[in-house]
Design a protein around this motif. Structure first.
Motif, PDB file in Angstrom:
ATOM      1  N   PHE A 170     -26.311 -43.484   7.888  1.00 22.22           N
ATOM      2  CA  PHE A 170     -25.023 -43.674   8.135  1.00 22.22           C
ATOM      3  C   PHE A 170     -24.247 -42.529   8.123  1.00 22.22           C
ATOM      4  CE2 PHE A 170     -25.054 -43.907   3.784  1.00 22.22           C
ATOM      5  CZ  PHE A 170     -23.719 -43.407   3.376  1.00 22.22           C
ATOM      6  N   PRO A 179     -21.335 -46.971  -1.236  1.00 20.92           N
ATOM      7  CA  PRO A 179     -21.947 -46.354  -0.052  1.00 20.92           C
ATOM      8  C   PRO A 179     -22.043 -47.493   0.895  1.00 20.92           C
ATOM      9  CG  PRO A 179     -23.520 -46.723  -1.600  1.00 20.92           C
ATOM     10  CD  PRO A 179     -22.345 -47.325  -2.224  1.00 20.92           C
ATOM     11  N   GLY A 180     -22.346 -46.954   2.393  1.00 19.72           N
ATOM     12  CA  GLY A 180     -22.896 -47.757   3.236  1.00 19.72           C
ATOM     13  C   GLY A 180     -21.969 -47.919   4.392  1.00 19.72           C
ATOM     14  N   GLY A 222     -31.432 -48.229   4.350  1.00 18.31           N
ATOM     15  CA  GLY A 222     -31.785 -47.096   4.779  1.00 18.31           C
ATOM     16  C   GLY A 222     -32.950 -46.372   3.936  1.00 18.31           C
ATOM     17  N   ILE A 239     -30.224 -47.289   0.104  1.00 20.01           N
ATOM     18  CA  ILE A 239     -28.714 -47.622   0.148  1.00 20.01           C
ATOM     19  C   ILE A 239     -28.533 -48.489   1.491  1.00 20.01           C
ATOM     20  CG2 ILE A 239     -26.449 -46.735   0.327  1.00 20.01           C
ATOM     21  CD1 ILE A 239     -27.516 -46.182  -2.253  1.00 20.01           C
ATOM     22  N   TRP A 240     -28.017 -49.507   1.500  1.00 18.81           N
ATOM     23  CA  TRP A 240     -27.715 -50.534   2.583  1.00 18.81           C
ATOM     24  C   TRP A 240     -26.401 -49.979   3.369  1.00 18.81           C
ATOM     25  CZ3 TRP A 240     -29.815 -55.736   3.461  1.00 18.81           C
ATOM     26  CH2 TRP A 240     -30.806 -55.913   2.772  1.00 18.81           C
ATOM     27  N   TYR A 264     -27.102 -40.590  -6.033  1.00 14.05           N
ATOM     28  CA  TYR A 264     -26.690 -40.865  -4.297  1.00 14.05           C
ATOM     29  C   TYR A 264     -25.658 -39.599  -4.018  1.00 14.05           C
ATOM     30  CZ  TYR A 264     -24.539 -42.574  -0.063  1.00 14.05           C
ATOM     31  OH  TYR A 264     -23.991 -42.765   1.112  1.00 14.05           O
ATOM     32  N   LEU A 270     -39.749 -47.838   7.184  1.00 16.57           N
ATOM     33  CA  LEU A 270     -38.777 -47.843   6.239  1.00 16.57           C
ATOM     34  C   LEU A 270     -40.040 -47.632   4.879  1.00 16.57           C
ATOM     35  CD1 LEU A 270     -36.126 -47.269   4.996  1.00 16.57           C
ATOM     36  CD2 LEU A 270     -35.991 -49.879   4.992  1.00 16.57           C
ATOM     37  N   TYR A 283     -35.711 -55.702   4.736  1.00 14.23           N
ATOM     38  CA  TYR A 283     -35.481 -56.369   3.549  1.00 14.23           C
ATOM     39  C   TYR A 283     -35.277 -57.801   3.530  1.00 14.23           C
ATOM     40  CZ  TYR A 283     -34.922 -51.650   1.068  1.00 14.23           C
ATOM     41  OH  TYR A 283     -34.934 -50.610   0.356  1.00 14.23           O
TER      42      TYR A 283
END
Lengths: 664, 342
Positions: A2, A445-446, A495, A499-500, B217, B288, B308
């Motif tokens: 993203f 995030p995302g 991803g 993380i979506w 992250y 993925l 998912y």
């Protein structure tokens, strides 16, 4: 991956000059809606304490507009909007348990694609784009109208699923009226409301107050318990809500000024899913909203015009047993719109709408307060080339911060098969747009600042029949075929980091059939009325950018292929009785359609009486919900209650003054 | 009509014959070498599942727990610990621990009320369960199948391994260390600062502890760290190139001489190496990759969660990294537990 880019977003600065210019330009803008000539039946109906006569028809519009019968609204007076729509329209409602978050899917698209407006003000939260229909009590509006699809381009921005319009029309010449109601039901469910209003020659005012709470610790069947299926009691599921609306209207000559205020507060515990065990994370949620609208409208010979300004502030607080997961989401809108319509003759009408909506949202998951400005202008032309043909053209151009959008359009025709307009054939085509919500763009995030808007191209054809016999017999039938292609559908997908993120990843084809049947049969003092809705909806994933996606060719999750509901009402002298049923087909819960919720049937019954005592009426009603004691889920693992009971007492009165009696 | 009666006369005795029977539970999958796969299922949907991939037949057998026990396993199963032929399945979001007979998948008991359990290590008849939400390890009495007590370690925990009387657990979410617990005293005997968010860890053939830190992250540079389990000192620390790198799922082959993990595909590194591999051994391409296991003979097994929200894939690669086969597993296939000599 993203891409997050706030650089694309140019904050909108509200300057006095800009606002003044906008106001002036809007004041000279042109309008359409008020100029629409309703030419069909008049329905005399009862709402709460008063009786009003309302023009009912949007039937000439070449696309579908469903006005929910006010007797149905009155029958669900203590319910939320989700419950009303589930019983009274062909939409499907997805609900996270009793009192839980409810979204409405119109014509097979997700709930985020359904726009809700209240007196023209957008109700959807700017952050997540959703409207929680469980938080909208029917006290907040006396009129509910649905436009499936994105055909109506008169609003500032659009939706491609559908639009639900709420409003409370001013009631003039009613005198003074009021009502109080109190109810109690299973599992500690208590509700109370009060309405007071008056309608004179030129002033209409109304104040509504409501409140309720529910322990909501209902019994349900846990079919997946380790020990085998067993009855369990729901925990962490209580709910309480309250609110008020105030409506004030003043008219003189052809001008009307109206102001509306709506405050809503809801506190809910959020029960966890039942996944072999009943999960309980101590979650709860607070939702508060304050909305206000002020409008001016003018009807004068060949011109009708209007200007509306409004604002909304929404607060959503989420609490978890682990405070790290707590949420604080706030969003607001400021809206200004105007319309002007000119009818040069009896055959044509030209109009223009213009409006601006300024959105702001902040969240613990945003890097900063995010803002967006949407300005749009739309043109409308109506033309009647013959006595039986109505043509409509609409076009809208949106200007949105950080986005380039193509114009949208709708074109349609209505042909009257019978001279009285009792039978119509209608057809429309449309191309419209849905903007990503602020969470789609900025959530951390995302969130994906590079998202494109969704666009839909489609059409519908319908047949409509209405007949009102001199005997009082009323029949109506509507059959609709529709088909739409939606490209660049926004979905959140994982991803490589797990993380979506939001992406324009799929396209869907939506097509289906809708049927609506209504009848009212008077037999001496007995009046039998029924409403039936059926929808077959296929929402098929047509293309996907997700590698190896087995969802292609499959039905979108939680969209029932078949959706059916029936309402039956009987009124005889002082007595009233009714039954309602909702039947939903299989709803897939995985994108490859490998798992699903089974077809379901929910049936209710009610019995009541109205006892007149001079200007006062005393109503007593008892409702039985889920009479067959079915084990039901609307969302997987979020059970609904087994059979429940509710008793309600209503006292209403109306006092007409001399002026009103004379005018009647 | 006459034919229907004849058919009925033939079928009815057959029904009785088929109802007679032995009480031996039919097997849902072939016994022998293979591995179990836990599919997490959709979050909050309670549709996690267990599959078995047989290295003998080359086929996958899905929905074993639900088929055997006529109920779903629960919400987000994340780990299987084994003790002989008994398996202990951690079901994270259901907060449960399911004991199962690994041959039949029959449930032998359920422990409920665990606080976001993630993994478990067994010592004697005790199971030590890590928690994503609690700063305590939960000790489960595996004979009674009930929670015995808690050990406060001062932080949340993810991966857990036992060497002798030492328990090593990683402080993953927002953490940066490995905590060591002495199992005799059940008190903290040490800790090692690693890198940000130590997500997975393994022992190699030399008894060294390898820890993969994701870096969080977009927060810090990820690291692969080797720790001496005797003196708790860091013997090696290899740093990834970018904060946008997000390596995960460190595993080791059966002989303990080669490490594998996911990072833009599958990375492979001998335990004797002093630097990170430059390229992926298996490129993920459009896939993925979600989790992986390293089998005998250098075969690599990788799961693909797709979106998912649908059944994912099990990808089988040979020792050269060539794709051999694809099998459909459950929804979000993840953890892999090899079963040999059983």
């Amino acid at each position: 991956m993203f891409k997050r880019s706030s650089a694309y977003i140019v904050p909108f600065k509200v300057s006095r000059n800009t606002m003044t210019a906008a106001l002036l330009s809007l004041l000279i803008a042109v309008a359409q809606e008020a100029g629409a000539q309703d030419m069909f039946i008049e329905d005399t109906v009862n709402i709460s304490a008063v009786t009003v006569t309302a023009t009912a028809s949007k039937r000439q519009t070449p696309y579908t507009v469903i006005s929910i019968d006010r007797t149905l609204i009155a029958g669900h007076h203590e319910n939320d909007l989700a419950t009303l729509l589930m019983y009274a329209t062909p939409v499907s409602v997805k609900r996270y348990g009793n009192h839980g978050l409810a979204s409405v899917s119109v014509r097979g698209l997700p709930g985020s694609h359904t726009t809700v407006t209240w007196h023209g003000l957008t109700v959807n939260a700017a952050g997540n784009g959703y409207t929680d229909f469980a938080l909208i009590p029917l006290h907040a509006a006396s009129s509910v109208k649905i436009t499936p699809g994105g055909y109506d381009l008169s609003d500032i921005s659009g939706s491609i699923g559908g639009k639900v319009e709420l409003s409370s029309d001013p009631l003039f010449h009613t005198g003074f009226y009021g009502s109080v109601a109190a109810g109690a039901g299973s599992y500690g469910d208590y509700a109370a409301s009060a309405v007071a209003g008056s309608g004179g020659e030129s002033v209409s005012s109304r104040l509504s107050l409501w409140g309720g709470k529910a322990r909501n610790d209902f019994l349900f069947i846990n079919g997946n318990a380790a020990e085998g299926a067993r009855e369990e009691r729901r925990t962490n599921s209580s709910a309480a809500s309250g609110g008020a609306t105030a409506d004030l209207a003043f008219r003189t000559g052809g001008s009307t000024v109206a102001a509306h205020l709506w405050y809503n507060n809801a506190e809910r515990e959020l029960p966890g899913p039942v996944t072999t065990v009943q999960q309980d994370f101590g979650e709860r949620q607070t939702d508060r909203s304050l909305r206000s609208v002020i409008s001016y409208s003018l009807e004068k010979e060949k011109i009708s015009a209007g200007i509306t300004a409004g604002g909304t502030s929404d607060v959503n607080l989420y609490y978890h047993e682990n405070p790290e997961y707590n949420g604080d989401n706030r969003s607001s809108f400021i809206m200004l719109r105007a319309r002007l319509a000119y009818r040069p003759n009896g055959k044509s009408e030209l109009g223009i709408n213009a409006g601006n909506e300024y959105q702001s949202a902040q969240s613990l998951s945003f890097a900063e307060t995010e803002r967006r400005n949407i300005f749009s202008t739309s043109l409308i032309a109506r033309f009647n080339p013959g006595s039986r043909v109505r043509l409509l053209l609409q076009a809208r151009q949106m200007l949105v911060t950080g986005m380039v959008l193509k114009p949208e359009f709708t074109a349609g025709a209505t042909v009257m098969l019978s001279p009285d307009g009792g039978q119509l054939l209608k057809a429309s085509v449309s191309r419209n747009t849905r903007l990503p919500c602020l969470n789609d763009l900025y959530w951390v995030p995302g969130g994906n600042g590079s998202l494109r808007h969704e666009n839909a191209t489609g059409g519908e054809a319908s047949y409509s029949y209405v007949r009102v016999a001199s005997s009082g017999l009323k029949n109506s039938l509507d059959l609709v075929l529709h088909a739409t292609r939606v490209n660049d559908l926004i979905q959140w997908i994982p991803g490589v980091t797990g993380i979506w993120s939001a992406g324009n990843v799929r396209s869907v084809n939506v097509y289906g059939i809708e049927g609506r049947l209504g009848t009212e049969v008077p037999v001496n003092e007995l009046v039998i009325s029924s409403h039936l809705n059926y929808a077959f909806t296929r929402t098929e994933i047509a293309a996907s950018e997700i590698p190896n996606d087995r969802a292609v060719g499959k039905q979108l999750i939680y969209v029932p292929g078949n959706n059916f509901n029936l309402n039956l009402d009987l009124r005889w002298k002082m007595l009233r009785a009714g039954a309602a049923a909702v039947c939903q087909g299989r709803r897939y819960t995985t994108s490859d359609n490998s798992e699903w919720l089974p077809p379901s049937l929910l049936a209710d019954a009610r019995l009541g009486a109205v006892l007149p005592a001079g200007a006062t009426k005393i109503g007593i009603d008892i409702d039985v919900k889920n009479i067959f004691n079915s084990s039901l889920e609307s969302v997987r693992n979020y059970p609904m209650p087994l059979r429940t009971f509710n008793l309600r007492l209503t006292i209403s009165f109306i006092k007409k003054n001399e002026e009103n009696e004379e005018s009647d | 009509m006459k034919n229907q009666i004849k058919l009925l006369a033939f079928l009815v005795p057959l029904m009785f014959i088929s109802c007679e029977g032995n009480n031996v539970e039919p097997t849902l999958f072939p016994q022998g070498e293979g591995f179990f796969i836990l599919s997490e299922g959709n979050f909050m949907a309670g549709n996690g599942s267990v599959s078995f991939y047989s290295l003998i037949t080359g086929e996958i057998y899905n929905e074993l727990f639900k088929t055997r026990n006529s109920r779903p396993l629960g919400d987000v199963p994340t780990f299987i610990a084994t003790d002989g032929t008994t398996g202990y399945i951690i079901v994270n979001n259901s907060g449960t621990l399911e004991a199962v007979d690994m041959f039949t998948m029959k449930s032998l008991g359920t422990v409920t009320g665990l606080n976001s359990p993630r993994q478990m290590a067994i010592s004697g008849r005790r199971g030590y369960v890590t928690s994503l939400a609690s700063s305590e390890l939960t000790v489960v009495d595996l004979d009674l199948m009930e929670i015995s007590h808690q050990i406060d370690i001062g932080c949340t925990s993810e991966a857990v391994l036992i060497s002798g009387q030492k328990l090593f657990t990683s402080n993953w979410v927002a953490g940066d260390r490995i905590v060591v617990v002495d199992l005799e005293t059940e008190e903290i005997s040490g800790s090692v600062t690693t890198g940000t968010e130590p997500e997975s860890m393994v022992f190699d053939k030399n008894g060294k502890l390898w820890v993969l830190c994701t870096g969080g992250y977009m927060q810090d540079l990820p690291k692969l760290v080797r720790i001496n389990t005797v003196n708790y000192e860091k013997e090696a620390e290899m740093t990834f190139g970018s904060v946008s790198d997000y390596p995960s799922s460190l595993t080791v082959n059966g002989s303990g001489d080669t490490l594998y993990w996911l990072h833009e595909g599958v990375r492979m590194m001998p335990v004797s190496s002093t630097s990170l591999p430059d390229e992926a051994f298996i490129a993920s391409g459009e896939r993925l990759f979600y989790d992986l296991g390293a089998g005998a003979g250098g075969r690599i097994f990788v799961t693909d969660a797709i979106d998912y929200q649908q059944k994912g894939d099990l990808l089988i690669y040979d020792s050269r990294g060539e794709l051999e086969d694809i099998e459909q597993a459950g929804i979000i296939p993840g953890f892999i537990r090899f079963m040999t000599d059983w």
